[in-house]
Scaffold this active site. Structure first.
Site, PDB file in Angstrom:
ATOM      1  N   ARG A 159       8.363  12.547 -32.041  1.00 31.48           N
ATOM      2  CA  ARG A 159       8.473  11.797 -30.777  1.00 31.48           C
ATOM      3  C   ARG A 159       9.865  11.203 -30.601  1.00 31.48           C
ATOM      4  NH1 ARG A 159       3.259  11.091 -28.682  1.00 31.48           N
ATOM      5  NH2 ARG A 159       1.632  10.673 -30.199  1.00 31.48           N
TER       6      ARG A 159
ATOM      7  N   LYS B   5      -0.064   8.642 -25.449  1.00 30.34           N
ATOM      8  CA  LYS B   5       1.213   8.087 -25.822  1.00 30.34           C
ATOM      9  C   LYS B   5       2.374   8.910 -25.288  1.00 30.34           C
ATOM     10  CE  LYS B   5      -0.356   6.833 -30.440  1.00 30.34           C
ATOM     11  NZ  LYS B   5      -0.069   7.069 -31.886  1.00 30.34           N
TER      12      LYS B   5
ATOM     13  N   ASP C  54      -0.520  21.008 -19.082  1.00 30.88           N
ATOM     14  CA  ASP C  54      -0.740  22.261 -19.806  1.00 30.88           C
ATOM     15  C   ASP C  54      -2.003  22.923 -19.229  1.00 30.88           C
ATOM     16  OD1 ASP C  54      -0.708  24.236 -21.712  1.00 30.88           O
ATOM     17  OD2 ASP C  54      -0.938  22.934 -23.438  1.00 30.88           O
TER      18      ASP C  54
ATOM     19  N   LYS D  41       3.467  23.626 -17.851  1.00 29.26           N
ATOM     20  CA  LYS D  41       3.254  24.935 -18.487  1.00 29.26           C
ATOM     21  C   LYS D  41       2.206  25.668 -17.666  1.00 29.26           C
ATOM     22  CE  LYS D  41       3.355  23.902 -23.430  1.00 29.26           C
ATOM     23  NZ  LYS D  41       2.509  23.892 -24.638  1.00 29.26           N
TER      24      LYS D  41
ATOM     25  N   ASP E  34       3.533  13.339 -19.672  1.00 29.98           N
ATOM     26  CA  ASP E  34       4.601  14.112 -20.305  1.00 29.98           C
ATOM     27  C   ASP E  34       4.517  15.585 -19.933  1.00 29.98           C
ATOM     28  OD1 ASP E  34       2.240  14.460 -21.716  1.00 29.98           O
ATOM     29  OD2 ASP E  34       3.093  14.104 -23.691  1.00 29.98           O
TER      30      ASP E  34
HETATM   31  P1  XMP Z   1      -3.647  19.566 -21.144  1.00 27.94           P
HETATM   32  O1  XMP Z   1      -3.965  20.885 -21.791  1.00 27.94           O
HETATM   33  O2  XMP Z   1      -4.774  18.593 -21.227  1.00 27.94           O
HETATM   34  O3  XMP Z   1      -2.484  19.032 -22.057  1.00 27.94           O
HETATM   35  O4  XMP Z   1      -3.047  19.727 -19.771  1.00 27.94           O
HETATM   36  C1  XMP Z   1      -1.857  17.854 -21.814  1.00 27.94           C
HETATM   37  C2  XMP Z   1      -1.704  17.097 -23.100  1.00 27.94           C
HETATM   38  O5  XMP Z   1      -1.706  17.967 -24.255  1.00 27.94           O
HETATM   39  C3  XMP Z   1      -0.624  17.694 -25.076  1.00 27.94           C
HETATM   40  N1  XMP Z   1       0.276  18.873 -25.057  1.00 27.94           N
HETATM   41  C4  XMP Z   1       1.397  18.961 -25.739  1.00 27.94           C
HETATM   42  N2  XMP Z   1       1.985  18.086 -26.559  1.00 27.94           N
HETATM   43  N3  XMP Z   1       3.729  19.608 -26.910  1.00 27.94           N
HETATM   44  C5  XMP Z   1       3.156  18.411 -27.134  1.00 27.94           C
HETATM   45  O6  XMP Z   1       3.721  17.616 -27.885  1.00 27.94           O
HETATM   46  C6  XMP Z   1       3.204  20.557 -26.109  1.00 27.94           C
HETATM   47  O7  XMP Z   1       3.769  21.644 -25.924  1.00 27.94           O
HETATM   48  C7  XMP Z   1       1.960  20.212 -25.495  1.00 27.94           C
HETATM   49  N4  XMP Z   1       1.151  20.860 -24.643  1.00 27.94           N
HETATM   50  C8  XMP Z   1       0.118  20.001 -24.397  1.00 27.94           C
HETATM   51  C9  XMP Z   1       0.025  16.461 -24.503  1.00 27.94           C
HETATM   52  O8  XMP Z   1      -0.541  15.331 -25.118  1.00 27.94           O
HETATM   53  C10 XMP Z   1      -0.363  16.434 -23.060  1.00 27.94           C
HETATM   54  O9  XMP Z   1      -0.450  15.145 -22.481  1.00 27.94           O
END
Ligand code: XMP
Length: 186
Positions: A171, A47, A109, A137, A106
């Site tokens: 959100r 989402k 990470d 990140k 979005d």
């Molecule tokens: P990965 O670790 O799979 O992370 O690259 C991507 C998904 O993890 C969530 N995510 C966050 N959501 N604030 C959030 O609201 C954050 O700082 C954050 N870091 C990771 C998010 O769903 C993203 O698509």
């Protein structure tokens, strides 16, 4: 009057204002419009990316690009600040084969989510596959994945707002903020 404020109420401090986000999205769209293939299929990863994707596609139109749109939903089993096991809970409706695809998410990470999406899409044999994330990140990355287009690079802080949630909250914030003292996930 009695103070009804919970002692550990979460605090969101603004990291990127609504105006800063709008200006960056406009810049990204101008850049993308000059590079995207005609009628690129934009795939928004739900989402979290829905607000960013909605703003980006309208900015792409203003910049003269045309696009089609589809959505994938990836759910992470579990809530809170760590992503758990990923499950595709909504698949694409449009045919990706031989299409130029731009994946919009979005935040990048660890890279687990985007890697899962790219793996899924590659099997569908698109003509090309590009990625665009609002936030990056890099500190937390577990592999070498890089997005082709990045809005803002941020340190390892948990951020919310502009579509990003903590346990389905925040959100709706028009800005992106750092969540301090998050409550325990339900
Ligand atoms: P990965 O670790 O799979 O992370 O690259 C991507 C998904 O993890 C969530 N995510 C966050 N959501 N604030 C959030 O609201 C954050 O700082 C954050 N870091 C990771 C998010 O769903 C993203 O698509």
């Amino acid at each position: 009057m009695p103070d009804r404020t919970p002692p550990d109420r979460p605090v969101v401090s603004i990291r990127f204002s609504a105006a800063e986000i709008a200006s960056r999205v406009e810049e990204m769209a101008t850049d993308l419009a000059g590079k995207l293939e005609p009628d690129t299929l934009v795939v928004s990863v739900l989402k979290g990316s829905f607000v960013f994707a909605a703003d980006l596609i309208r900015a792409l139109s203003r910049a003269g690009a045309d696009w089609s749109m589809d959505f994938l939903t990836l759910s992470s089993y579990g809530s809170g600040t760590e992503s758990g096991t990923l499950i595709f809970t909504k698949e694409l409706r449009l045919d990706v084969r031989h299409r130029h695809v731009l994946v919009v998410d979005d935040i990048l990470d660890t890279g687990k989510t985007l890697n899962a999406v790219l793996e899924r899409l590659r099997r569908l044999q698109p003509a090309s596959l590009k990625t665009c994330v609002l936030l990056d990140k890099p500190e937390r990355r577990s592999g070498s994945l890089q997005a082709d287009y990045v809005g803002f690079s941020i340190p390892n802080q948990f951020v919310v707002g502009y579509g990003l949630d903590y346990d389905e909250r925040y959100r709706n914030l028009p800005y992106i903020g750092v969540l301090k003292n998050p409550p325990p996930a339900e």
